[in-house]
Design an enzyme around this catalytic site. Structure first.
Site, PDB file in Angstrom:
ATOM      1  N   TYR A 276     -18.341  14.688   6.461  1.00 43.63           N
ATOM      2  CA  TYR A 276     -18.265  13.647   7.507  1.00 43.63           C
ATOM      3  C   TYR A 276     -18.420  14.285   8.889  1.00 43.63           C
ATOM      4  O   TYR A 276     -19.242  13.862   9.707  1.00 43.63           O
ATOM      5  CB  TYR A 276     -16.924  12.895   7.408  1.00 43.63           C
TER       6      TYR A 276
ATOM      7  N   SER B 155     -17.469  12.165  17.505  1.00 44.15           N
ATOM      8  CA  SER B 155     -16.037  12.299  17.245  1.00 44.15           C
ATOM      9  C   SER B 155     -15.518  13.636  17.737  1.00 44.15           C
ATOM     10  O   SER B 155     -16.247  14.641  17.756  1.00 44.15           O
ATOM     11  CB  SER B 155     -15.818  12.205  15.731  1.00 44.15           C
TER      12      SER B 155
ATOM     13  N   LYS C   2     -21.540  14.160  11.977  1.00 44.56           N
ATOM     14  CA  LYS C   2     -21.388  13.886  13.418  1.00 44.56           C
ATOM     15  C   LYS C   2     -22.117  14.959  14.226  1.00 44.56           C
ATOM     16  O   LYS C   2     -22.817  14.660  15.194  1.00 44.56           O
ATOM     17  CB  LYS C   2     -19.906  13.820  13.813  1.00 44.56           C
TER      18      LYS C   2
END
Ligand code: UD1
Length: 340
Positions: free
Chosen positions: A150, A125, A154
């Site tokens: 989160y 991302s 990644k």
């Protein structure tokens, strides 16, 4: 011989669109999903678009034995890993849940990919760039400390892949998505947020259909032309096609390095207000919205330099924001019809 691609999280928003594009490009696909964050709508939609049933395996990739059994059952040439939790706010409240799920599952698939010699594509991302010093961002722009668990998962998963490629002679690609929006032109698959949507476009379409009373625009005092944040909204079908290019690059042995990273964006910054106005104009709808305080954790502006993907993957985004917003609205209307 047709190559087989395992799509983990293949019943979700991005996974379902990628499955369609892979099949249409001539790959065999095995979909695996634990269905923790979706129902069967997208799986059924994929089969309807393709006109055939696809192999589906209900697997939780945190389960080592189940992951092993899956790789033993199929000859997997490449794996695309989408199976992960993805809500930024929830990850701040429940970091252990996010670290356990997103890291364990990826470690398990990496181990099997190593054993079976499968290529790995990881869905990363633009969140890894944080608040960038310069826009647009290139793949060599620095990764900033993650602002949520989160985002941290990644970054960590990118590093897992990089290190495994280096140590075990594997091949891997990380695709860094900007803001994927819209739905398949057939309106048979799309985004199915559970509860109140966090992301902008599902909130817009749900407001337009009357499920939400009013869209909050989070901040109009950012240092941008109209005061609202700038993002790179990428059509979901365009984004899905980038995966076909990346998988083909790996399977045909065309990589320059065994681990590569590509931005998947349009290169076009769009403000929140511009997006809202486009949605209204394209779909002939007056949206109920108001300016609200800034949302904690939002960056002011981030958009991609997509040059590397164009040069090396032969991929670029082609759909306009207008087309994409029309597809998002068609999908929301179809969901409303189906719920009647
Ligand atoms: C977030 C994540 C990103 C993730 C993506 C998809 C971060 C910093 N961002 O992107 O990693 O891949 O979601 O899940 O981790 N907005 C409103 N009103 C709303 C909703 C959003 O004004 O109701 C604004 C936001 O302030 C932002 C823009 O719309 O400026 C886009 O927000 P959103 O769709 O949530 O995506 P990001 O936060 O960019």
């Amino acid at each position: 011989m047709k190559k087989t691609v395992l799509v983990s999280g293949g019943a979700g928003f991005i996974g379902s669109h990628v499955t369609v594009e892979l099949c249409q490009a001539g790959y065999d696909v095995v979909i695996a999903d634990n269905m923790s964050n979706c129902d069967e709508t997208n799986y059924k939609g994929v089969c309807a678009i393709l006109g055939r049933q696809l192999p589906f395996e209900k697997v939780d990739f945190c389960d080592v034995a189940a992951t092993k059994a899956l790789f033993a059952k199929y000859h997997i040439d490449a794996l695309i890993h989408f199976a992960a939790f993805k809500a930024v706010g929830e990850s701040v409240e429940q970091p252990l849940m996010y670290y356990k799920n997103n890291l364990d599952s990826f470690l398990n698939v990496l181990e099997e990919a190593r054993i079976h010699g499968a290529n790995v594509l990881f869905s990363s991302s633009a969140t890894v760039y944080g608040e960038p010093d310069q826009t647009p961002v290139t793949e060599t722009s620095p990764r900033k400390p993650a602002t949520s668990p989160y985002g941290n998962t990644k970054q960590i998963c990118e590093d897992f892949l990089r290190d495994c490629v280096q140590a075990y002679g594997m091949h891997g690609i990380a695709l860094r998505y900007f803001n994927p929006i819209g739905a398949h032109p057939s309106a048979l698959i799309g985004e199915l947020p559970r509860g109140i949507p966090n992301n902008l476009v599902p909130f817009i379409t749900q407001t337009a259909i009357g499920k939400r009373e009013c869209l909050n625009i989070f901040g109009d005092d950012y240092p941008t032309p109209d005061g609202t944040c700038l993002r790179d909204y990428i059509d979901i079908t365009d984004l899905a096609k980038a995966h076909v290019c990346a998988v083909t690059r790996m399977l045909e042995g065309k990589m320059d390095e065994p681990y590569e990273i590509f931005n998947v964006g349009t290169g076009r910054p769009v403000s929140v207000l511009e997006l809202v106005n486009s949605f209204e104009r394209v779909n002939g709808i007056k949206l109920n919205y108001r300016i609200a305080p800034r949302r904690p954790g939002d960056v002011t502006a981030v958009w991609a330099d997509p040059t590397l993907a164009r040069k090396k993957l032969g991929w670029k985004a082609v759909r306009s924001v207008d087309e994409t917003l029309a597809s998002a609205w068609a999908w929301e209307k179809r969901l409303a019809e189906a719920a009647k």
